[in-house]
Design a protein around this motif. Sequence first.
Motif, mmCIF file in Angstrom:
data_model
loop_
_atom_site.group_PDB
_atom_site.id
_atom_site.type_symbol
_atom_site.label_atom_id
_atom_site.label_comp_id
_atom_site.label_asym_id
_atom_site.label_seq_id
_atom_site.Cartn_x
_atom_site.Cartn_y
_atom_site.Cartn_z
ATOM 1 N N GLU A 228 3.582 49.800 45.362
ATOM 2 C CA GLU A 228 4.758 49.093 45.864
ATOM 3 C C GLU A 228 4.465 48.439 47.217
ATOM 4 O OE1 GLU A 228 9.302 50.137 47.214
ATOM 5 O OE2 GLU A 228 8.368 51.364 45.664
ATOM 6 N N ALA A 229 3.794 49.159 48.101
ATOM 7 C CA ALA A 229 3.453 48.607 49.418
ATOM 8 C C ALA A 229 2.524 47.406 49.276
ATOM 9 C CB ALA A 229 2.803 49.681 50.289
ATOM 10 N N THR B 201 1.048 48.545 40.036
ATOM 11 C CA THR B 201 1.257 47.335 40.831
ATOM 12 C C THR B 201 2.108 46.315 40.078
ATOM 13 O OG1 THR B 201 -0.878 47.690 41.908
ATOM 14 C CG2 THR B 201 0.079 45.501 42.115
ATOM 15 N N LEU C 50 9.903 42.211 42.382
ATOM 16 C CA LEU C 50 10.002 41.206 43.442
ATOM 17 C C LEU C 50 10.231 39.797 42.887
ATOM 18 C CD1 LEU C 50 7.177 42.535 45.773
ATOM 19 C CD2 LEU C 50 9.643 42.569 46.234
ATOM 20 N N PRO D 276 6.150 46.771 40.485
ATOM 21 C CA PRO D 276 6.690 46.317 41.771
ATOM 22 C C PRO D 276 6.627 44.796 41.922
ATOM 23 C CG PRO D 276 5.298 48.227 42.126
ATOM 24 C CD PRO D 276 5.135 47.820 40.684
ATOM 25 N N ALA E 156 2.253 45.384 46.662
ATOM 26 C CA ALA E 156 3.024 44.272 46.100
ATOM 27 C C ALA E 156 3.867 43.591 47.178
ATOM 28 C CB ALA E 156 3.910 44.773 44.961
ATOM 29 N N LYS E 157 4.508 44.380 48.020
ATOM 30 C CA LYS E 157 5.347 43.817 49.090
ATOM 31 C C LYS E 157 4.531 43.029 50.104
ATOM 32 C CE LYS E 157 9.192 47.043 48.778
ATOM 33 N NZ LYS E 157 9.917 48.143 49.433
ATOM 34 N N SER E 158 3.254 43.357 50.257
ATOM 35 C CA SER E 158 2.412 42.678 51.252
ATOM 36 C C SER E 158 1.935 41.300 50.790
ATOM 37 C CB SER E 158 1.191 43.538 51.581
ATOM 38 O OG SER E 158 0.228 43.488 50.531
#
Length: 100
Positions: free
Chosen positions: A25-26, A49, A56, A52, A28-30
């Motif tokens: 999740e981290a 991955t 998004l 997430p 993917a958010k980056s």
Amino acid sequence: MNPNKALWEKGDFTRISATMRDSGEAFAKSLGITKGLKVLDLGCGDGTTALPLALLGADVLGVDIATNLVEAGNIRAKEASLANCTFEEGDCVQPASTGR
């Protein structure tokens, strides 16, 4: 049977991958994902991955050599109501050259 396929279909990798959900999740958010971006996740496992990324807004295709992981990924995507995330079985390794 392909030895790589046999390896990844042994045991229950989904139990191990559950410990990696936060890092997936981290990651993917980056990435700065935008709605409708098309993403190919090779060696996706059960979607650590891929899911997430789909949450998004990306349209995600996950490809993995292991049938059991592809099935698990599709189940996870369905349970999360993610029509923009699908998983297919495939091998992303290029075959050895035949000398041609």
